[in-house]
Design a protein around this motif. Structure first.
Motif, PDB file in Angstrom:
ATOM      1  N   SER A 559      44.804  58.778  43.133  1.00  0.00           N
ATOM      2  CA  SER A 559      44.617  57.505  43.826  1.00  0.00           C
ATOM      3  C   SER A 559      45.915  57.043  44.470  1.00  0.00           C
ATOM      4  O   SER A 559      46.975  57.045  43.843  1.00  0.00           O
ATOM      5  CB  SER A 559      44.126  56.429  42.846  1.00  0.00           C
ATOM      6  OG  SER A 559      42.893  56.772  42.282  1.00  0.00           O
ATOM      7  N   ASP A 564      43.863  53.540  48.641  1.00  0.00           N
ATOM      8  CA  ASP A 564      42.687  53.709  47.794  1.00  0.00           C
ATOM      9  C   ASP A 564      42.427  52.520  46.876  1.00  0.00           C
ATOM     10  O   ASP A 564      41.274  52.191  46.590  1.00  0.00           O
ATOM     11  CB  ASP A 564      42.823  54.976  46.944  1.00  0.00           C
ATOM     12  CG  ASP A 564      42.955  56.224  47.795  1.00  0.00           C
ATOM     13  OD1 ASP A 564      42.424  56.203  48.921  1.00  0.00           O
ATOM     14  OD2 ASP A 564      43.581  57.199  47.348  1.00  0.00           O
ATOM     15  N   ARG A 596      51.298  57.645  44.846  1.00  0.00           N
ATOM     16  CA  ARG A 596      50.034  57.857  44.154  1.00  0.00           C
ATOM     17  C   ARG A 596      50.218  57.560  42.670  1.00  0.00           C
ATOM     18  O   ARG A 596      51.353  57.494  42.175  1.00  0.00           O
ATOM     19  CB  ARG A 596      49.553  59.295  44.346  1.00  0.00           C
ATOM     20  CG  ARG A 596      49.227  59.666  45.796  1.00  0.00           C
ATOM     21  CD  ARG A 596      48.840  61.130  45.900  1.00  0.00           C
ATOM     22  NE  ARG A 596      48.621  61.534  47.274  1.00  0.00           N
ATOM     23  CZ  ARG A 596      47.431  61.505  47.894  1.00  0.00           C
ATOM     24  NH1 ARG A 596      46.364  61.085  47.224  1.00  0.00           N
ATOM     25  NH2 ARG A 596      47.313  61.872  49.150  1.00  0.00           N
TER      26      ARG A 596
END
Length: 900
Positions: A559, A564, A596
C-alpha cells in the motif's frame, strides 16, 4: 604554595543571600528559555526571584524546613531550578532524581533519605508516604525569611544508581558547592563589565538537572553571571533549530551529543554536495586563528547560527576526533572533568589551548595528584564529606576518583579511563580501554567504539563493541588497522557489531559498560524469535490504519500512503510523530509521502533488531541487544539507518531511487520570514485596511456571530475553520477586531507551487514564476507553507515561531475546498498542530463564501456570508492527536447549527 591555606574562604564571599541579590540586579533580563511543544517560553530574572520565594512559601506550607529532605523529579527547566533554590532558601535538603528514574528506584531513594515531600510534575505517579507538590504550581503565600547561610549545612544528597547494587547518596554541603564555583566566579567578577557589555548572552543546555554538571552549567554559574540558558531536547536538529532561532552563543552538553551534531552536520553537507570541499577547508585552515576560521565555514555557521561560538562538554570523556572536528570548523571547545563527589568540577580546559584529549588544569581551590596505577586523587573544600548513612570517605582527606589519568609538564590533566574498567589479560598485562578506543576512533568507518574485557581462558580478552558507518572497509579490516597501531598486549581479540541503536548510556552520555557487558554475555545464549517479524509487520499496519482511520485489513505491505490510503499533509505529520514515539526513529520527511507500508515495516524492523541510530533521548524499545559477533558479522552494519536510506532512495530498486528527486533532497523549506519585517508589515496593514477590507466587505456583506467568545481567553489563537473558497481567509480577517486581524498568518498549501517549495524539479522559468506568486501571497497575508509531501516538522516549527512572535494562525484541516452542504474529514495532523502549538484553538464556521467565489472563478460576485466563532478550546499537552482531531471537528460542525 598550598592554595588551601592562602585562598580566602569562599563561603564568606558568595553565600546564598548574595546570590539571591544578584538575581534582583539583573531585573528584566531573560534568565531561561524552555520549549513547550514547538513554542518557546521565557522567564526573566525578576520573575525567577519572585517565584523562588513563592515556591519556598509553598514548600514551607507542605512542611519543609531546615534539614527536611525534599525530592525533586521532573524535566529540566526553570521550575526545577526554582524548587532547588527554594529548598536552599529554607535550609532544607534537595534530593534530585532523573525524570526517567524507575518507580522502584525513586521509592528506594525516598525511603533511604527519609523524604516526605516530593516536587514532581502532574504526569508522574504519586509516591507513597510523600506529599506531592506539583512542579511549577507554586501557591501564593508569604515566604519565610531565608535561613542564615551555613557552609556545613547539607545542601543536596545526590543518589546514583549505576548498573548494579543499591543507590548510593553523595552528600554535598553548601560549602562544597560554594568552594567549587568560587574560582570561576572570582575570575568572572574581574571581567564582569566586559561581559555585561555584550548584553544578553544566550546558551543552550541539554544537560539533566538531576546531575551536578547540569546544575553547575544551567543554574549555579549562569545565574551568578547573568547568562540566559535555554533548555533544549538532546537531539541534533532540535539543537540546531534552537541555536538559530534564539541566536545562541554556545551549548552546554555531553560528548555524545557533540558527536551526533557533527554527524548531522556532515550528513547535511553531503546531501548538499559540499562535504568534500568543507573537509578540504578544514585541513587548509586548521592552523589559522580561531577568530578567522569562521569566515571559511559558512555552511556549518548557517546550521547553528552566526553567533554560535562555544561548546562546553562534560559528564564523559570527549573523543579527540569530535573535538578536532568542531575546532577545525572554527569553534571553541571547553572540556570539563569532575564527579558528583567533587561538587562537581575538578578541572576545565582552556579553549585557546587546543590540545585534544586534555581536560585542562585543576581549579586552584583544590589539590590533584596521581596515586597508585595512575588513579586521580582530589583533595579540597569542594570534596564531599562522605556518603549518606556511611560516614566519611577516609584516605587521609584524598578522594579516590576511580579514574586513571596523566598530568603533563604544564599541569594539564588527561583522562585515560576507569580503574575498574582496566582489563587484566591472561598474561597478567593491564590494558586501558581508552587507549584501544582511541586507536579504533582513528580508523575510517568507525562511528564509535567501546572496549571492555570479556571472560576468556585464564583472564579477560580485549573485546571491542563497534558502531560503524554505513560504508566501512569491513569489521575485520577495521580491527586489523587498529591492532597495527597498538602494542601486542593491547590488541583486540574479539569484536561485536552493535546493531541495537545507540549503546546503553547514563543521562550524561557515558557508556554503561557493566550493562553492555551483561547484554553481550546474555546475547551469546539467546535465540531469535521467528514470530517477531510477523508481529512487527502487523503492529506497523495497525499504526498506519489507526492514523488513516481505516480498517487494518485495507493495509498491505504494498500500500502507498498517499495514492492508496489517502494520506495528505497533516495525516503524514501525525504518522511521523506516532511512528517516532513508537519506534524511536524520525522518519525522513522528504520521501514519506511517496513511501509504501513496506518501507515503514523495514524501518521498524531494523529499529527493533538493529541498524538505526536513535536520538539520544528516544525510547529504546528492544528488550535485549541485537549483536553479531566475530567473522560472521555483516559487512554493512550499525551505521546504516534505513530511515536515511528511505530518504536517499538507496534502500532498494531503481524505482525507489526516483522517490526523492535531487530538488527534494537539498535545501530547507522556503519560509517567508521577510514578510514579518516592520516596513513590510506596516505596508501590508495599509493595504489591508484601505483596499482589501472594503473590497471584501463590499462583495461578502458578512454577518459575524460569537465574537464575544474571544474575550475570555487571551491570544494569540489557532483558528480552525471549514474550507469552501479562496475567499475564506479574507472573510475571516475582516470579521475580527483590528488588532487581531492585523496579526493573522494563514497556512497555505504547497500543491500549486511544488517547484518553489522543492517538492519536485522544474525549469528556471517555473521557479521564477512560482516564487513571484508565493511572494505575493506572503506579502498580502504573511502566509506560511503547510507542505503536502515534505518538511512537515519545519512547517510546524515555523508555526511555533510565528506564535511566539504574537501571530494568530489559521488552518483549514479539511485540506481542500469542500462544497457547502457537504463535509470532509479533518486531516489527523491538526491534532499534532493543536497539541504542539500550546495555544487556544478557536473553531470557526464559514457560510456563503463558495457562492461569492466559486471554484475556477477569478473574480467574486456579490453575496452574503456568515462567520460563526466558537469558544476557544484548550488542548492538553499530552492529548492524543486522533482524539484532538475528532474533538475539533465536532466543535466546528456544532457551529453549523443555527443559534437558538
Amino acid at each position: 604554595m598550598n592554595l588551601l591555606e592562602t585562598e580566602p574562604s569562599p563561603p564568606s564571599v558568595h553565600d546564598l543571600t548574595e546570590r539571591l541579590r544578584r538575581l534582583e540586579s539583573f531585573g528584566g533580563r531573560n534568565a531561561f528559555f524552555w520549549r513547550e511543544g514547538v513554542r518557546w517560553r521565557r522567564r526573566s530574572y525578576a520573575e525567577l526571584r519572585r517565584r523562588i520565594e513563592t515556591c519556598a512559601a509553598t514548600l514551607a506550607a507542605a512542611g519543609a524546613g531546615e534539614g527536611t529532605p525534599v525530592l525533586i523529579q521532573g524535566p529540566a527547566g526553570p521550575d526545577w531550578i526554582e524548587a532547588l533554590l527554594a529548598i536552599f532558601f529554607l535550609g532544607a535538603v534537595a534530593v534530585p532524581l532523573d525524570e526517567v528514574s524507575g518507580e522502584g528506584f525513586v521509592a528506594e531513594v525516598a525511603a533511604r533519605s527519609g523524604a516526605r515531600i516530593a516536587v514532581t510534575p502532574r504526569h508522574l505517579p504519586s509516591l507513597a508516604g510523600c506529599r506531592r507538590v506539583e512542579l511549577g504550581a507554586w501557591e501564593d503565600g508569604a515566604a519565610p525569611a531565608p535561613v542564615s547561610w551555613d557552609a556545613a549545612r547539607t545542601a543536596e544528597i545526590v543518589f546514583t544508581s549505576g548498573t548494579t547494587g543499591e543507590p548510593k547518596g553523595v552528600v554535598l554541603t553548601h560549602g562544597n558547592l560554594a568552594a567549587d564555583f568560587f574560582p570561576i566566579e572570582r575570575a568572572f567578577l574581574k571581567r564582569e563589565n566586559l561581559v555585561q557589555a555584550f548584553g544578553e548572552l544566550r546558551f543552550l543546555s541539554t544537560l539533566p538537572l538531576s546531575h551536578m554538571f547540569g546544575q553547575a552549567m544551567s543554574a549555579f554559574l549562569p545565574l551568578f553571571m547573568g547568562l540566559t540558558v535555554a533548555f533544549v531536547p538532546p537531539r541534533p536538529r532540535d539543537v540546531m533549530e534552537a541555536a538559530r532561532r534564539l541566536r545562541a552563543w554556545g551549548l552546554f552538553t555531553v560528548p555524545r551529543l557533540m558527536d551526533l551534531l557533527g554527524a548531522e552536520a556532515r550528513l547535511l553537507l553531503r546531501e548538499s554536495g559540499g562535504l568534500e570541499e568543507f573537509q578540504r577547508r578544514q585541513e587548509r585552515f586548521e592552523s589559522w586563528p580561531f577568530y578567522l576560521q569562521p569566515l571559511f565555514f559558512g555552511p556549518v555557521r548557517r546550521m547553528l547560527g552566526w553567533r554560535f561560538r562555544l561548546f562546553v562538554s562534560g559528564g564523559a570523556p570527549l573523543p579527540p576526533e569530535v573535538q578536532r572536528f568542531w575546532e577545525r570548523s572554527g569553534y571553541l571547545v571547553v572540556q570539563g572533568y569532575g564527579l558528583t563527589e567533587t561538587a562537581p568540577i575538578v578541572s576545565i580546559s582552556n579553549p585557546f589551548d587546543r590540545r585534544a584529549g586534555s581536560v585542562g588544569r585543576p581549579l586552584g581551590i583544590q589539590e590533584v595528584k596521581l596515586g597508585e596505577g595512575g588513579e586521580i586523587l582530589v583533595r579540597g573544600p569542594n570534596v564531599t564529606r562522605g556518603y549518606f548513612g556511611t560516614g566519611g570517605d577516609g584516605g587521609e582527606g584524598w578522594f579516590h576518583t576511580g579514574d586513571v589519568g596523566e598530568i603533563d609538564e604544564r599541569g594539564r590533566l588527561t583522562i585515560r579511563g576507569r580503574v575498574k574498567d582496566v582489563i587484566v589479560t591472561a598474561e597478567g598485562e593491564n590494558v586501558h580501554p581508552g587507549d584501544v578506543e582511541s586507536a579504533l576512533a582513528k580508523v575510517e568507518g568507525v562511528r564509535e567504539a567501546s572496549v571492555l574485557g570479556l571472560p576468556g581462558p585464564g583472564g579477560d580478552r580485549v573485546h571491542a563493541v563497534l558502531l560503524l558507518e554505513a560504508v566501512t572497509p569491513g569489521p575485520e579490516e577495521i580491527v586489523r588497522r587498529a591492532n597495527a597501531a597498538l602494542e601486542p598486549r593491547q590488541r583486540i581479540k574479539d569484536y561485536t557489531i552493535w546493531t541495537d541503536g545507540d549503546l546503553p548510556r547514563t543521562a550524561t552520555g557515558k557508556v554503561r559498560k557493566m550493562l553492555l557487558r551483561e547484554r553481550l554475555l546474555a546475547a551469546r545464549e539467546s535465540s531469535p524469535d521467528a514470530a517477531a517479524p510477523r508481529r512487527m509487520e502487523e503492529a506497523v499496519r495497525r499504526l498506519v490504519a489507526r492514523v488513516a482511520r481505516i480498517e487494518p485489513a485495507r493495509v498491505s505491505s504494498a500500500s502507498r500512503l498517499t495514492e492508496d490510503l489517502g494520506f495528505a499533509s497533516l495525516d503524514l505529520v501525525e504518522l511521523g510523530v506516532a511512528f517516532e514515539e513508537e519506534y524511536g526513529v524520525p522518519l525522513p520527511e522528504e520521501s514519506l509521502a511517496r513511501a509504501r507500508v513496506r518501507d515503514l515495516e523495514r524501518v521498524a524492523a531494523e529499529a527493533l533488531t538493529g541498524g538505526v541510530q536513535r536520538p539520544a533521548s528516544g525510547p529504546l524499545r528492544a528488550a535485549e541487544a541485537a549483536v553479531v559477533t566475530g567473522p560472521e558479522a555483516p559487512k554493512t552494519t550499525a551505521g546504516r539507518n534505513p530511515a536515511v536510506d528511505l530518504l536517499r532512495g538507496s534502500a532498494g530498486t531503481e524505482a525507489e531511487e526516483r522517490l526523492v528527486p535531487a530538488a527534494m533532497r537539498r535545501g530547507e523549506l522556503p519560509l517567508g520570514r521577510w514578510a514579518r519585517l516592520s516596513p513590510i508589515r506596516w505596508l501590508r496593514r495599509g493595504v489591508e485596511e484601505c483596499l482589501m477590507r472594503p473590497f471584501v466587505l463590499l462583495y461578502t456583506r458578512p454577518t459575524i456571530e460569537g465574537l464575544h467568545n474571544l474575550d475570555a481567553t487571551p491570544g494569540p489563537y489557532l483558528f480552525v475553520a471549514d474550507h469552501h473558497s479562496f475567499m475564506d481567509t479574507g472573510v475571516l480577517k475582516v470579521a475580527l477586531p483590528r488588532p487581531l486581524r492585523g496579526r493573522i498568518a494563514p497556512a497555505m498549501t504547497t500543491r500549486y507551487h511544488r517547484v518553489h517549495f522543492r517538492e519536485m524539479p522544474g525549469r528556471v522559468s517555473v521557479r521564477i514564476k512560482e516564487a513571484f506568486q508565493v511572494g505575493l501571497v506572503e506579502f498580502f497575508f504573511n502566509a506560511w507553507p503547510l507542505p503536502e509531501t515534505v518538511r512537515f516538522r519545519s512547517s510546524l516549527s515555523y508555526a511555533g515561531e510565528l506564535a511566539d512572535a504574537g501571530w494568530s494562525l489559521l488552518i483549514f484541516p479539511e485540506g481542500r475546498h469542500v462544497p457547502e452542504g457537504s463535509e470532509a474529514k479533518f486531516r489527523g495532523g491538526i491534532g499534532i498542530f493543536a497539541r504542539e502549538l500550546r495555544m487556544p484553538v478557536v473553531p470557526v464556521h464559514l457560510e456563503g463564501t463558495s457562492h461569492v467565489l466559486p471554484e475556477r472563478v477569478y473574480w467574486p460576485r456579490f453575496g452574503k456570508t456568515r462567520i460563526v466563532i466558537g469558544r476557544p478550546v484548550v488542548i492538553d499537552a499530552r492529548a492524543d492527536p486522533a482524539e484532538t482531531t475528532r474533538r475539533l471537528e465536532t466543535a466546528v460542525r456544532e457551529l453549523k447549527k443555527p443559534a437558538t
